[in-house]
Structures are given as C-alpha cells and as structure tokens.
Design an enzyme around this catalytic site. Structure first.
Site, PDB file in Angstrom:
ATOM      1  N   HIS A  82      11.217  21.947   8.638  1.00  0.00           N
ATOM      2  CA  HIS A  82      10.082  22.782   9.029  1.00  0.00           C
ATOM      3  C   HIS A  82      10.551  23.875   9.971  1.00  0.00           C
ATOM      4  O   HIS A  82      11.323  23.624  10.885  1.00  0.00           O
ATOM      5  CB  HIS A  82       9.008  21.943   9.730  1.00  0.00           C
ATOM      6  CG  HIS A  82       7.855  22.773  10.200  1.00  0.00           C
ATOM      7  ND1 HIS A  82       6.851  23.181   9.357  1.00  0.00           N
ATOM      8  CD2 HIS A  82       7.579  23.321  11.411  1.00  0.00           C
ATOM      9  CE1 HIS A  82       5.996  23.929  10.036  1.00  0.00           C
ATOM     10  NE2 HIS A  82       6.408  24.028  11.276  1.00  0.00           N
ATOM     11  N   ASP A 161      -6.514  18.040  11.899  1.00  0.00           N
ATOM     12  CA  ASP A 161      -5.699  19.139  12.426  1.00  0.00           C
ATOM     13  C   ASP A 161      -6.267  20.489  12.012  1.00  0.00           C
ATOM     14  O   ASP A 161      -6.307  21.430  12.793  1.00  0.00           O
ATOM     15  CB  ASP A 161      -4.248  19.017  11.945  1.00  0.00           C
ATOM     16  CG  ASP A 161      -3.448  20.260  12.310  1.00  0.00           C
ATOM     17  OD1 ASP A 161      -3.299  20.521  13.517  1.00  0.00           O
ATOM     18  OD2 ASP A 161      -3.034  21.004  11.404  1.00  0.00           O
ATOM     19  N   SER A 183       0.229  18.867  16.031  1.00  0.00           N
ATOM     20  CA  SER A 183      -0.288  19.563  14.859  1.00  0.00           C
ATOM     21  C   SER A 183       0.802  19.700  13.786  1.00  0.00           C
ATOM     22  O   SER A 183       0.613  19.327  12.622  1.00  0.00           O
ATOM     23  CB  SER A 183      -0.796  20.948  15.297  1.00  0.00           C
ATOM     24  OG  SER A 183      -1.020  21.796  14.204  1.00  0.00           O
TER      25      SER A 183
HETATM   26  N1  URA Z   1       1.531  25.775  13.896  1.00  0.00           N
HETATM   27  C1  URA Z   1       0.806  24.674  13.630  1.00  0.00           C
HETATM   28  O1  URA Z   1       0.856  24.147  12.533  1.00  0.00           O
HETATM   29  N2  URA Z   1       0.029  24.165  14.598  1.00  0.00           N
HETATM   30  C2  URA Z   1      -0.050  24.707  15.821  1.00  0.00           C
HETATM   31  O2  URA Z   1      -0.765  24.194  16.655  1.00  0.00           O
HETATM   32  C3  URA Z   1       0.702  25.863  16.091  1.00  0.00           C
HETATM   33  C4  URA Z   1       1.495  26.371  15.112  1.00  0.00           C
END
Ligand code: URA
Ligand code: CA
Length: 433
Positions: A82, A161, A183
C-alpha cells in the site's frame, strides 16, 4: 452503555475497551450512533490520541463492519503493498508483475484515482480492452493460474471506515495519526492480506509533508499490523518531487513498461526493487533482502517480468501488444514543450503542483463522478539535481486541447532552477519494521 459516556471517557483521556469500541463502530455502521456523536468522538481522539491496543481494536472493528475477502483459496502467503499516495506513482504497475514473476502471489484490490493522485485501475484501463470487472471466483482462479490479478474495490468493504472518513473530512479530524492508520490498515486487512508492505510517502506531494509525521504514521501502522497477526513493514520514501518522469495514465503505463524492461527511471526502479524485495521476503520466496533483490533484477534482465505483465493484461481482456508497441496506447493530439528560462540546476519540482498541472489537462478527477482523459499528462525531462541549459525543454505537455497556458504557468511555478549545483534528495528515507 450510552455513547455519550464513551465520548466523555475519551475526552478525559481514558482508554476505551475492545468491547466499547466494537459497540461504537457497530452502532455507527447501522446508524444507531448518529454523525454528531461520532464527530465528537473523532475530535476527542484527535486531541487525546489512542493507545496501541485501542488502535488495533478500532482497526479490527472496522474490518468486521463489512465484507472481508477470503484469499485462503490462493496458495502461498499473500503480501499486499500500500502506498499512502503521491504524484506520478507508477509503482503498483511495475511491482505487481515483477514480484509475481518470482513467485509472490499478487491478489490486488485497487481503486480509481481521486484528485491529483492517479489510481492504478485508471492507469491499467488505458490498455485497450483491459477491465477489472471479474467476480471473486475468477479473481482467485487467475491468481492461482497466472500469479496475479487485479480486481476493483468492493463497495461492501469496511463501511464504517467509509462513513467515518467522510465525516472526518468535514469535521477537521482527518489529520489524526491513529485515525489515518486504522483507516488504511482496516482496508488492507479486509481485502485479505496475510502480510503488508507500506510505502509511506513524505514531502510536498505526500499526505504527510514532514518526515517526523510520516515516521509516526509508519510506526503506528506497522504496530497495528503486527498486533493483529499481519506481518507489516514500512518503507519511507521521498515525494518532494514526482516519482519517475511520467504523470498521467497512459504515460505512466509506458513508464511501467520501460521499467519492467530495465530502462525505466532510476528512482522508480529503485523503489520497486526495494518494496519488491520486502514483499518477496515476507512471502517466503527469498531468504533475505539481498537474495530477493537479485531475483528481481534477474527477472527484469531475462524478460520474465515483462512476460508476466503481458500475461496479466491479456488474462483481463487487455491488448498485450501495447507492451511491444506502446504507440497503441491512447495518445494525446498535441505536444507542447516547456523550455527553461535560464541555465542552472533544478532545485525543486513541487510534486503537488505538478499533480495539479496534470489535473488541469484532465488526467485526474475533481470529483468521484468526473471522467478522465487517459492520454494526457506531463513528461518531465529533468529531475531535482539535473543541470539545464537555457531554452532546454524541462517537460513535454501531452494535451488534447490547444490552450495550455494555465498548465505552462503551473509548471513554471512548480520547477525552480538555481545557479549552483544541487544534490538530488535521497529517495529512501527510512524503514520501520
Ligand atoms: N487514506 C485513508 O485511507 N484513510 C485516511 O484516513 C487517510 C488517508
Ligand atoms: Ca511516474
């Protein structure tokens, strides 16, 4: 248990239990906890932070708020990568076939781009015919057969989320490290990863502009991952200038092809080899970083990585002949050069502004609903530290319209040239395990 009691507990610096966090997230997902209470909670977390246990509990509560992807039908250790987002970041396009070519199974769920950061799926869709509309069964089958596949993000993943991120966006609570970390990690875990390699960007074009903040975010995500049984490591990398030379969807596919061929930009190549080595070690296909790196370099040199890319494209409907004939990719009608106004050395290329320049051309999405032009973008001929002659082209604009004066202004604003030599910024600035 009343929600207000949880809010006051957090407000006063208390630690929420796993059960309390589960009740809160369940209630927020089903609507019984209203937005105004969740806003107050997010603000309390913003100011009081979360303990390592709370962060892990919040992450898992969000994972279980919706669908989770079961990748157990795929042989091997599934390692996901990621990136926290940047400008011109073509890493996934290179990394997926590269690591797959040495035996790391890649079952990737990807998204579309929003704003100035491009999405992997948009980039891949510039290959004629390529699509990610495959069902889960087909997805697993492709990974088992070819070693890699990419599928679109399921709408049912981590609904808590999704709701909370939207709420944070309008309540001044996005920039909380525990909330960002949980998140991001919740989405990776829900999409089935056994192990995770994070590329945490720092600098102008990144979410975390300061290195210290990026380090803190990286440490927080690594801690969450390891606490919940997913081996996680993070690489901190520079995003003070765009990665590679190309910004824009089809242009980045070309750049990915060059990199898989061994003739890509140095920074993109280095980042892919570094992230790829970590993935290979976590997946158990290499004993250590050095051995992994050698395998990856070999796979580029002997063409296996490029063959894997072709196989992957055609398995998902794409015209793999673009790999040998990149002129078959969407191409813009007009080219404009941006000449240097003086001789000297490039001292900075503001990544975020360059991303916005590409947006002006139509390479990015202003809102989720906007359509994008896959052919347009910017190709940088210079990177920080390079010398330039007066009048030499700094960048080529690929446009589908004839009026690009605003884009040119934006590029001049982003690229600084000075008289004295400049050291290029280091690409890799840290690692957290
Ligand atoms: N990217 C995300 O997926 N969540 C966040 O809170 C900030 C950046
Ligand atoms: Ca690039």
């Amino acid at each position: 248990m009343r929600t207000v009691d949880l809010i006051t507990k957090k407000r006063d610096g208390g630690e929420l239990t796993k059960e309390e966090i589960n009740i809160l997230i369940r209630g927020y997902t089903d609507g019984s906890v209203p937005d105004y209470q969740m806003s107050a909670m997010a603000m309390a977390i913003f100011f009081k932070g979360m303990t390592p246990t709370e962060r892990a509990d919040l992450t898992m509560a969000m994972v279980h708020s919706g669908e989770t992807i079961d990748l157990s039908g795929i042989d091997g250790i599934k390692v996901d990568k990621h990136s926290t987002g940047g400008v011109g970041d073509t890493t996934t396009l290179v990394l997926a076939p590269l690591v797959a070519s040495i035996g790391v199974p890649v079952a990737k769920m990807s998204g579309r781009g929003l704003g100035h950061t491009g999405g992997t799926i948009d980039k891949l869709e510039s290959v004629p015919g390529f699509h990610v509309e495959i069902d889960n069964e087909q997805f697993l089958e492709l990974v088992n057969r070819n070693g890699l596949a990419v599928i679109g993000q399921s709408d049912n993943l981590t609904p808590a989320d999704k709701k909370l991120y939207g709420l944070r966006d309008v309540t001044g609570t996005v920039n909380s490290i525990p909330l960002i970390a949980s998140s991001i990690m919740s989405k990776k875990i829900a999409s089935g990863a056994d192990a995770i390699v994070l590329d945490v960007k720092t600098g102008d074009g990144a979410f975390m502009k300061e290195l210290s903040e990026a380090e803190e975010l990286a440490a927080c995500m690594v801690d969450i991952g390891n606490r919940v049984g997913r081996r996680t490591i993070a690489v901190l990398s520079d995003m003070s200038q765009p990665l590679g030379n190309a910004i824009g969807n089809a242009l980045e596919v070309r750049e990915a092809i060059d990199t898989l061929r061994g003739v890509g930009p140095e920074d993109l190549t280095e980042l892919c080899l570094t992230l790829g080595s970590h993935m290979a070690v976590l997946a158990g296909v290499a004993s250590d970083q050095q051995a992994a790196r050698k395998m990856l370099e070999q796979s580029i040199a002997n063409g296996h990585a490029l063959e894997k890319f072709k196989l992957f494209l055609s398995a998902q409907g794409g015209d793999a002949s673009v790999v040998d004939e990149p002129e078959r990719l969407p191409s813009a009608k007009y080219r404009f050069e941006v000449p240097a106004k003086a001789a000297g050395y490039v001292s900075s290329i503001a990544a975020e502004n360059m991303g916005l320049a590409a947006m002006l051309l139509g390479a990015g999405r202003a809102t989720k609903e906007s359509s994008i032009d896959l052919a347009v973008g910017i190709f940088l001929h210079k990177k920080v530290g390079d010398s330039v002659k007066d009048g030499e082209s700094l960048a080529t604009i690929h446009a589908n319209g004839e009026s690009v004066s605003d884009v040119i202004t934006q590029i001049y604003k982003s690229i600084q040239i000075q008289e004295n030599p400049v050291n290029p910024p280091p690409l890799l600035v840290g690692e957290v395990k």
